[in-house]
Design a protein around this motif. Structure first.
Motif, PDB file in Angstrom:
ATOM      1  N   THR A 186      72.395  28.208  61.642  1.00 46.57           N
ATOM      2  CA  THR A 186      71.188  29.042  61.724  1.00 46.57           C
ATOM      3  C   THR A 186      71.394  30.266  62.603  1.00 46.57           C
ATOM      4  O   THR A 186      70.533  31.144  62.630  1.00 46.57           O
ATOM      5  CB  THR A 186      70.015  28.218  62.290  1.00 46.57           C
ATOM      6  N   ASP A 187      72.518  30.332  63.338  1.00 39.80           N
ATOM      7  CA  ASP A 187      72.761  31.517  64.159  1.00 39.80           C
ATOM      8  C   ASP A 187      73.278  32.639  63.284  1.00 39.80           C
ATOM      9  O   ASP A 187      73.812  32.433  62.193  1.00 39.80           O
ATOM     10  CB  ASP A 187      73.764  31.199  65.280  1.00 39.80           C
ATOM     11  N   THR A 188      73.113  33.871  63.748  1.00 40.48           N
ATOM     12  CA  THR A 188      73.518  35.070  63.013  1.00 40.48           C
ATOM     13  C   THR A 188      74.260  36.011  63.945  1.00 40.48           C
ATOM     14  O   THR A 188      74.256  35.838  65.168  1.00 40.48           O
ATOM     15  CB  THR A 188      72.307  35.790  62.411  1.00 40.48           C
ATOM     16  N   THR A 189      74.894  37.012  63.357  1.00 33.70           N
ATOM     17  CA  THR A 189      75.561  38.058  64.122  1.00 33.70           C
ATOM     18  C   THR A 189      74.968  39.409  63.725  1.00 33.70           C
ATOM     19  O   THR A 189      74.265  39.524  62.728  1.00 33.70           O
ATOM     20  CB  THR A 189      77.078  38.067  63.847  1.00 33.70           C
ATOM     21  N   THR A 190      75.281  40.434  64.513  1.00 29.57           N
ATOM     22  CA  THR A 190      74.798  41.773  64.198  1.00 29.57           C
ATOM     23  C   THR A 190      75.416  42.240  62.884  1.00 29.57           C
ATOM     24  O   THR A 190      76.627  42.173  62.692  1.00 29.57           O
ATOM     25  CB  THR A 190      75.165  42.750  65.321  1.00 29.57           C
ATOM     26  N   ALA A 191      74.585  42.738  61.997  1.00 30.03           N
ATOM     27  CA  ALA A 191      75.082  43.217  60.705  1.00 30.03           C
ATOM     28  C   ALA A 191      75.804  44.540  60.891  1.00 30.03           C
ATOM     29  O   ALA A 191      75.329  45.416  61.628  1.00 30.03           O
ATOM     30  CB  ALA A 191      73.920  43.376  59.729  1.00 30.03           C
ATOM     31  N   PRO A 192      76.947  44.733  60.228  1.00 30.08           N
ATOM     32  CA  PRO A 192      77.668  46.009  60.383  1.00 30.08           C
ATOM     33  C   PRO A 192      76.947  47.186  59.761  1.00 30.08           C
ATOM     34  O   PRO A 192      77.317  48.328  60.018  1.00 30.08           O
ATOM     35  CB  PRO A 192      79.005  45.735  59.669  1.00 30.08           C
ATOM     36  N   TRP A 193      75.922  46.931  58.932  1.00 29.89           N
ATOM     37  CA  TRP A 193      75.169  48.035  58.322  1.00 29.89           C
ATOM     38  C   TRP A 193      73.912  48.380  59.128  1.00 29.89           C
ATOM     39  O   TRP A 193      73.075  49.132  58.662  1.00 29.89           O
ATOM     40  CB  TRP A 193      74.774  47.676  56.891  1.00 29.89           C
ATOM     41  N   TRP A 194      73.788  47.834  60.348  1.00 29.66           N
ATOM     42  CA  TRP A 194      72.589  48.059  61.151  1.00 29.66           C
ATOM     43  C   TRP A 194      72.997  48.598  62.508  1.00 29.66           C
ATOM     44  O   TRP A 194      73.952  48.120  63.122  1.00 29.66           O
ATOM     45  CB  TRP A 194      71.815  46.746  61.320  1.00 29.66           C
TER      46      TRP A 194
ATOM     47  N   ASN B 284      69.023  51.609  59.553  1.00 28.70           N
ATOM     48  CA  ASN B 284      67.829  52.066  60.254  1.00 28.70           C
ATOM     49  C   ASN B 284      67.957  53.496  60.764  1.00 28.70           C
ATOM     50  O   ASN B 284      66.982  54.062  61.269  1.00 28.70           O
ATOM     51  CB  ASN B 284      67.506  51.125  61.416  1.00 28.70           C
ATOM     52  N   ARG B 285      69.130  54.118  60.633  1.00 31.69           N
ATOM     53  CA  ARG B 285      69.288  55.515  61.033  1.00 31.69           C
ATOM     54  C   ARG B 285      69.585  56.429  59.848  1.00 31.69           C
ATOM     55  O   ARG B 285      69.661  57.646  60.017  1.00 31.69           O
ATOM     56  CB  ARG B 285      70.428  55.629  62.054  1.00 31.69           C
ATOM     57  N   ALA B 286      69.767  55.849  58.692  1.00 34.47           N
ATOM     58  CA  ALA B 286      70.057  56.663  57.502  1.00 34.47           C
ATOM     59  C   ALA B 286      68.796  57.384  57.038  1.00 34.47           C
ATOM     60  O   ALA B 286      67.671  56.938  57.274  1.00 34.47           O
ATOM     61  CB  ALA B 286      70.610  55.769  56.385  1.00 34.47           C
ATOM     62  N   GLY B 287      68.977  58.502  56.332  1.00 34.55           N
ATOM     63  CA  GLY B 287      67.845  59.252  55.818  1.00 34.55           C
ATOM     64  C   GLY B 287      67.199  58.576  54.621  1.00 34.55           C
ATOM     65  O   GLY B 287      67.792  57.705  53.969  1.00 34.55           O
ATOM     66  N   ASP B 288      65.966  58.977  54.333  1.00 38.28           N
ATOM     67  CA  ASP B 288      65.254  58.389  53.194  1.00 38.28           C
ATOM     68  C   ASP B 288      65.993  58.623  51.884  1.00 38.28           C
ATOM     69  O   ASP B 288      66.028  57.747  51.013  1.00 38.28           O
ATOM     70  CB  ASP B 288      63.830  58.970  53.110  1.00 38.28           C
ATOM     71  N   GLU B 289      66.580  59.812  51.720  1.00 35.15           N
ATOM     72  CA  GLU B 289      67.309  60.102  50.481  1.00 35.15           C
ATOM     73  C   GLU B 289      68.491  59.161  50.314  1.00 35.15           C
ATOM     74  O   GLU B 289      68.796  58.714  49.209  1.00 35.15           O
ATOM     75  CB  GLU B 289      67.792  61.548  50.467  1.00 35.15           C
ATOM     76  N   ALA B 290      69.178  58.879  51.416  1.00 41.36           N
ATOM     77  CA  ALA B 290      70.323  57.973  51.346  1.00 41.36           C
ATOM     78  C   ALA B 290      69.874  56.568  50.947  1.00 41.36           C
ATOM     79  O   ALA B 290      70.521  55.909  50.134  1.00 41.36           O
ATOM     80  CB  ALA B 290      71.059  57.940  52.680  1.00 41.36           C
ATOM     81  N   LEU B 291      68.765  56.099  51.522  1.00 36.90           N
ATOM     82  CA  LEU B 291      68.280  54.763  51.190  1.00 36.90           C
ATOM     83  C   LEU B 291      67.812  54.698  49.733  1.00 36.90           C
ATOM     84  O   LEU B 291      68.026  53.689  49.048  1.00 36.90           O
ATOM     85  CB  LEU B 291      67.151  54.365  52.138  1.00 36.90           C
ATOM     86  N   ARG B 292      67.183  55.766  49.277  1.00 36.15           N
ATOM     87  CA  ARG B 292      66.788  55.813  47.862  1.00 36.15           C
ATOM     88  C   ARG B 292      68.023  55.767  46.964  1.00 36.15           C
ATOM     89  O   ARG B 292      68.046  55.089  45.933  1.00 36.15           O
ATOM     90  CB  ARG B 292      65.975  57.072  47.567  1.00 36.15           C
ATOM     91  N   ALA B 293      69.073  56.499  47.369  1.00 38.26           N
ATOM     92  CA  ALA B 293      70.304  56.509  46.571  1.00 38.26           C
ATOM     93  C   ALA B 293      70.937  55.126  46.514  1.00 38.26           C
ATOM     94  O   ALA B 293      71.481  54.717  45.485  1.00 38.26           O
ATOM     95  CB  ALA B 293      71.288  57.520  47.145  1.00 38.26           C
ATOM     96  N   VAL B 294      70.853  54.396  47.627  1.00 39.41           N
ATOM     97  CA  VAL B 294      71.393  53.021  47.637  1.00 39.41           C
ATOM     98  C   VAL B 294      70.667  52.158  46.616  1.00 39.41           C
ATOM     99  O   VAL B 294      71.284  51.451  45.807  1.00 39.41           O
ATOM    100  CB  VAL B 294      71.288  52.414  49.045  1.00 39.41           C
ATOM    101  N   LEU B 295      69.345  52.191  46.638  1.00 39.54           N
ATOM    102  CA  LEU B 295      68.580  51.344  45.725  1.00 39.54           C
ATOM    103  C   LEU B 295      68.717  51.802  44.274  1.00 39.54           C
ATOM    104  O   LEU B 295      68.581  50.990  43.356  1.00 39.54           O
ATOM    105  CB  LEU B 295      67.107  51.326  46.138  1.00 39.54           C
ATOM    106  N   GLN B 296      68.990  53.092  44.061  1.00 41.04           N
ATOM    107  CA  GLN B 296      69.208  53.559  42.690  1.00 41.04           C
ATOM    108  C   GLN B 296      70.506  53.023  42.106  1.00 41.04           C
ATOM    109  O   GLN B 296      70.651  52.926  40.890  1.00 41.04           O
ATOM    110  CB  GLN B 296      69.212  55.093  42.663  1.00 41.04           C
ATOM    111  N   LEU B 297      71.448  52.673  42.977  1.00 37.66           N
ATOM    112  CA  LEU B 297      72.695  52.085  42.497  1.00 37.66           C
ATOM    113  C   LEU B 297      72.503  50.668  41.978  1.00 37.66           C
ATOM    114  O   LEU B 297      73.352  50.160  41.234  1.00 37.66           O
ATOM    115  CB  LEU B 297      73.737  52.065  43.621  1.00 37.66           C
ATOM    116  N   LEU B 298      71.431  50.016  42.378  1.00 31.20           N
ATOM    117  CA  LEU B 298      71.220  48.609  42.036  1.00 31.20           C
ATOM    118  C   LEU B 298      70.849  48.477  40.565  1.00 31.20           C
ATOM    119  O   LEU B 298      69.912  49.107  40.081  1.00 31.20           O
ATOM    120  CB  LEU B 298      70.103  48.046  42.924  1.00 31.20           C
ATOM    121  N   ARG B 299      71.621  47.643  39.842  1.00 29.91           N
ATOM    122  CA  ARG B 299      71.370  47.430  38.416  1.00 29.91           C
ATOM    123  C   ARG B 299      71.040  45.972  38.094  1.00 29.91           C
ATOM    124  O   ARG B 299      70.871  45.615  36.937  1.00 29.91           O
ATOM    125  CB  ARG B 299      72.618  47.838  37.608  1.00 29.91           C
ATOM    126  N   GLY B 300      70.986  45.147  39.118  1.00 37.12           N
ATOM    127  CA  GLY B 300      70.717  43.723  38.922  1.00 37.12           C
ATOM    128  C   GLY B 300      71.208  42.965  40.133  1.00 37.12           C
ATOM    129  O   GLY B 300      71.635  43.551  41.136  1.00 37.12           O
TER     130      GLY B 300
END
Length: 988
Positions: A688-696, A854-870
């Motif tokens: 149940t323990d976790t570590t810091t995510a490298p994307w955060w 949490n520091r990326a721009g809104d456009e970058a986050l939108r671009a990430v989710l646009q890559l998702l196809r399933g």
């Protein structure tokens, strides 16, 4: 003579093209007007302009041909030390290369000796001479001796697509490092360095022997062939049947031992189908003088490396061919492999498909619970790298179709007995094949449900159509499972899984070899813990080993070292059950859901010595009538009526005899190493323990060090390091992400893993088969650049021959860039790496989120989710991509965090459309995620969509009940606010 004729013909063709064509053009070709005026264009067309265009085109084509011939002459004259590669002329150069070589052969000795010289042919019975010197002596064509000494221990290999010196050395010598021997033996073609080979070249490979005829007794039995390292079905079909396209016949004839046509194990014995075979294909290598020692198979390397040991899947006595007139030569003991991977030692050779499928299903559920409880910006802890390959090995053993078939068949019987008010049959054993389910009963039962045939006087019910409509119609959530103690004991001589109902057997002793008995007992414990009906029984392990119960942390699996205390509890429960008059068939109680719980069976697995009194108490507990829902399995001879007598086998699973059923089995067992690996996997998925995510991004570095096993698909780009990417790369990544999302043109090969796995931008031809496996190989190479062939075969759990075949397919598929650089270069150093331009959509995500989600721009986050196809790796088949489980969970975690972050920003800005889109998009990657569903609920509540808010609330609450988890307090507060309008009062 034929070579001279070919050379003269080639010379005539070249002269006609180089001299005849320009002479013809000068004689009859048109010329452009020397002076131009408007009248030239305005006068009636007499065909002059068209003829001039045709003539000009012909001159250009002749110039291309002349340049190509000149380049090939330079290449041939310098013995390939100087290679001229003209841009855009690769095709013409290949076309004229053969003509140039044929012409040059008229003035020089043959480049490769195609057969033995007369002097050697007359001395076939003489001992073989010493190997030829590395440097040949060049002679003229009229000399009576060959251009190069013929090594009688050599073969001549014709280069095929995908060949390189390293793989040829591995094939013939067993060591890729010996490629220099081949380079030194072919100075007329090679420079002595890691040259690129041309298809059609004939290279002399010194130090091996090839013969045309297969000696009698080369394989263990007539009509069979023994798989050797590097073999594939197509290669065996070409060798044995004369046509590599007939590999499906081999596969169909060996379905009992082959699960995947691309996966062969060295040492397997395969049947060669009879029929109108064209006969064995002629070997690619030319025939060379025979030696006095026993020959080996044609084109087989005469390597100093011994055959694989029997423990690795070899067939005893069949690894070394037998000469036609002599006994088989024994093979030397294998050398130690200090760099062997985990699954080389832990291959789950004695594990059945039900155990593997149940364990993998259980691990997936435990990871799902880990992800559900993971806070934003945190990463679940993964297993250590040493045990990660075990999931791939388990994936090769699992049979989820068989598991579902059995479960559906048993529930169909229970439903029929309940609905028709029939007595439940007294089940003892189940014999399970891919297309047949046989239920063996302890007493005759003449009335069977629809679809089952009654055999053996009513003692067997047989289902020959596991996919019949009356089975698929049984609801998936039907709770009736009257035989929850069914467990695999082993495989019979027909390769059917043999399962025993421990509750019906009551007392099963594992006698014979104590070590093999304990391995069988361990396998019983693991399968019972992860079977689909594990929640409907209790499992108690009596002994000192607490690893499995501690790792599981399940209430239904317990461990005890106090046999007397356990017996006291079991005897009290048995007395209570006997007072309520149990049914003759105990499973009859479970047909009524209201009565099922008190009759939950309990299985006791005893791993340790018992006193005479304790043994007698166990016997009395299970033998006294009326029988109760307790079953005992122990190691040793206690005079039990049911006995599984085990013995260790020289290779593979331990052998066993099940009495009184009279079945000879290959027992299911887990070795101590395999048990340790399984426990490590189970323990890691329960943390149940976790570590810091490298994307955060975190402002203050946490004191915990990063886990040693953290690896990322895009680590060649510096992971998520902002210092290595920067804003420029971020802008480029946004544009690249937009291109991928819009399915626009991709300049270089890009692997898509955020959904169904696809490959865009490849310049080669997609393979006709095994394309999915090639995509998996591409993903592994992106994740593990610079690893060796041994590492790759070990991690993917494939035979080396299969790996090479798929690597050749992938190399052809990826193709080369505009400069001619292969996207999958040859690994002459032994380290495999893709071209730096090969990337993936996951690497785009890493660049877009450099510095933290949490520091990326809104456009970058939108671009990430646009890559998702399933869902990530959405179309990965069972048994594939198991090495990427850590990658898959990281993909899900990162995309979920992106969705939560972007939704939160959109809600703060009042952009409900963006909030709704972001949460819905991220839910594709993490379906049912609590934080994303909570974000959707908050969005719809603000938008005033009461019906959708209530629907999502019920969905979230129902999902928590199904998973058996509690909602986060913040989520509970949110649900109270949106449903009841306020938070319920709490006392201070």
């Amino acid at each position: 003579m034929s070579r001279v004729l070919r050379g003269l013909g080639a010379l005539v063709v070249l002269l006609a093209l180089l001299v005849g064509v320009p002479a013809l053009l000068l004689a009859v070709g048109a010329r452009w007007p020397t002076t131009w005026s408007p009248q030239v264009l305005l006068r009636p067309d007499d065909g002059t302009v068209l003829l001039a265009l045709v003539t000009s085109t012909a001159w250009v084509a002749w110039a291309v041909l002349a340049l190509s011939v000149l380049a090939e002459v330079v290449t041939a004259a310098t013995r390939a030390r100087v290679r001229v590669r003209l841009p855009g002329l690769a095709g013409p150069q290949r076309a004229v290369a053969g003509l140039v070589l044929a012409v040059l052969a008229l003035a020089a000795a043959p480049a490769v000796q195609l057969g033995p010289p007369p002097a050697v042919a007359e001395a076939r019975t003489a001992p073989p001479p010493a190997p030829a010197a590395a440097e040949p002596t060049t002679t003229r064509a009229r000399a009576p001796v060959p251009a190069r000494p013929v090594d009688p221990s050599a073969v001549v290999h014709e280069v095929r697509t995908g060949d390189d010196l390293w793989t040829l050395a591995e094939r013939y010598y067993g060591r890729g490092q010996d490629w220099r021997r081949i380079a030194a033996a072919n100075p007329d073609r090679l420079t002595g360095g890691p040259d690129r080979l041309e298809v059609g070249w004939r290279l002399q490979v010194p130090g091996v022997v090839a013969v045309d005829d297969v000696p009698a007794g080369a394989d263990s039995d007539p009509g069979t062939v023994v798989v050797r390292a590097g073999d594939s079905l197509s290669a065996i079909a070409e060798r044995e049947l004369g046509d590599d396209a007939r590999w499906p016949e081999l596969f169909e004839a060996n379905r009992a031992v082959l699960d995947d046509p691309d996966v062969l194990e060295a040492g397997q014995q395969l049947e060669v189908p009879a029929g109108d075979a064209a006969g064995p294909a002629q070997p690619r290598a030319e025939r060379v003088p025979e030696r006095t020692d026993p020959p080996v198979r044609r084109s087989e390397p005469r390597s100093t490396r011994p055959a694989p040991p029997a423990g690795d899947g070899a067939v005893p006595g069949s690894a070394v061919p037998r000469a036609a007139d002599g006994p088989a030569r024994p093979s030397a003991p294998p050398p130690a492999e200090p760099s062997a991977a985990v699954e080389d030692r832990v291959a789950f050779a004695a594990v059945g498909g039900l155990l593997a499928a149940g364990l993998l299903t259980g691990l997936a559920l435990r990871r799902r619970l880990q992800l559900a409880a993971r806070p934003v910006g945190r990463r679940i802890v993964h297993p250590a790298p040493a045990v990660v390959p075990l999931e791939a090995a388990l994936g090769r053993r699992q049979r989820p179709f068989t598991l579902r078939t059995l479960d559906r068949a048993l529930r169909a019987v229970a439903v029929a007995c309940r609905d028709q008010r029939l007595p439940l049959p007294a089940l003892q054993l189940v014999l399970l094949a891919e297309d047949r389910v046989e239920l063996r009963l302890s007493a005759p039962h003449a009335t069977a449900p629809v679809g089952f045939a009654v055999e053996d006087g009513g003692r067997s019910w047989v289902l020959d159509q596991p996919g019949a409509d009356h089975l698929t119609a049984v609801p998936a959530d039907e709770p009736l499972r009257p035989w929850p103690t069914l467990v695999t004991l082993g495989r019979d001589d027909q390769d059917r899984l043999v399962l025993g109902d421990l509750e019906a057997l009551r007392l099963l002793q594992l006698d014979g070899d104590p070590g093999a008995g304990r391995d069988v007992l361990t396998a019983l414990a693991v399968e019972l813990s992860f079977s689909p009906w594990a929640d409907e029984m209790r499992l108690t392990l009596l002994g000192p080993d607490t690893r499995l119960p501690d790792a599981l942390g399940a209430h239904a699996v317990e461990q005890s070292e106090d046999a007397d205390a356990l017996l006291d509890r079991l005897e009290d429960r048995a007395a209570e059950q006997r007072r309520h008059q149990p049914q003759p068939v105990l499973g009859q109680h479970r047909l009524d859901p209201d009565l099922a719980e008190p009759w939950t069976p309990e299985v006791v697995l005893v791993d340790g010595p018992l006193t005479r009194e304790q043994t007698a108490r166990f016997r009395a507990l299970v033998d006294t009538e009326p029988h109760v829902t307790t079953a005992v399995v122990l190691v040793g001879d206690v005079g039990a009526p049911w006995r599984l007598t085990t013995a260790p086998a020289a290779a593979g699973p331990p052998t066993a005899r099940l009495e009184p059923a009279g079945l000879d089995l290959r027992a299911q067992a887990l070795t101590p190493d395999e048990t340790a690996g399984v426990v490590a996997l189970v323990a890691a998925t329960g943390r149940t323990d976790t570590t810091t995510a490298p994307w955060w991004h975190v402002e203050v570095a946490e004191p915990e060090p990063p886990p040693d096993n953290v690896t990322y698909l895009g680590r060649r780009f510096g992971g998520w390091s902002a210092e290595t990417t920067g804003e420029v790369d971020g802008v480029v990544a946004i544009r690249a992400a937009a291109a991928l999302a819009a399915d626009a043109r991709v300049d270089h090969p890009t692997l898509l893993v955020l959904g169904p796995v696809e490959l865009l931008g490849a310049t080669g031809t997609a393979p006709p088969r095994a394309a999915k496996q090639c995509l998996e190989y591409c993903g592994w190479l992106l994740e593990h650049p610079g690893r060796t062939a041994r590492d790759m075969a070990s991690a993917l759990a494939v035979a080396e021959g299969t790996r090479r075949s798929n690597m050749s397919r992938l190399r052809t598929w990826l193709g080369a860039d505009a400069a001619g650089e292969a996207y999958l270069p040859d690994a002459y150093t032994g380290r495999i790496a893709l071209h730096p331009a090969v990337s993936s959509d996951w690497q785009q995500v890493q660049i877009l989120t450099a510095g933290g989600v949490n520091r990326a721009g809104d456009e970058a986050l939108r671009a990430v989710l646009q890559l998702l196809r399933g869902a990530p790796l959405a179309d990965a088949a069972p048994g594939q991509w198991h090495w990427a489980e850590e990658l898959r969970t990281d993909l899900i975690s990162c995309l979920r965090d992106v969705g939560v972050e972007l939704t939160s920003r959109a809600l703060d800005a009042g952009d409900l459309g963006l909030a709704r889109w972001a949460a819905a998009r991220a839910l594709v990657a993490a379906p049912g995620d609590e934080l994303l569903l909570a974000a959707r609920i908050r969005t719809e509540h603000r938008a005033g969509n009461t019906a959708e808010t209530e629907r999502l609330t019920l969905q979230l609450a129902g999902q928590a009940r199904r998973l058996g988890v509690d909602l986060d307090p913040a989520t509970v507060t949110l649900l109270q606010e949106v449903v009841e309008g306020r938070v319920r009062a709490r006392m201070a």
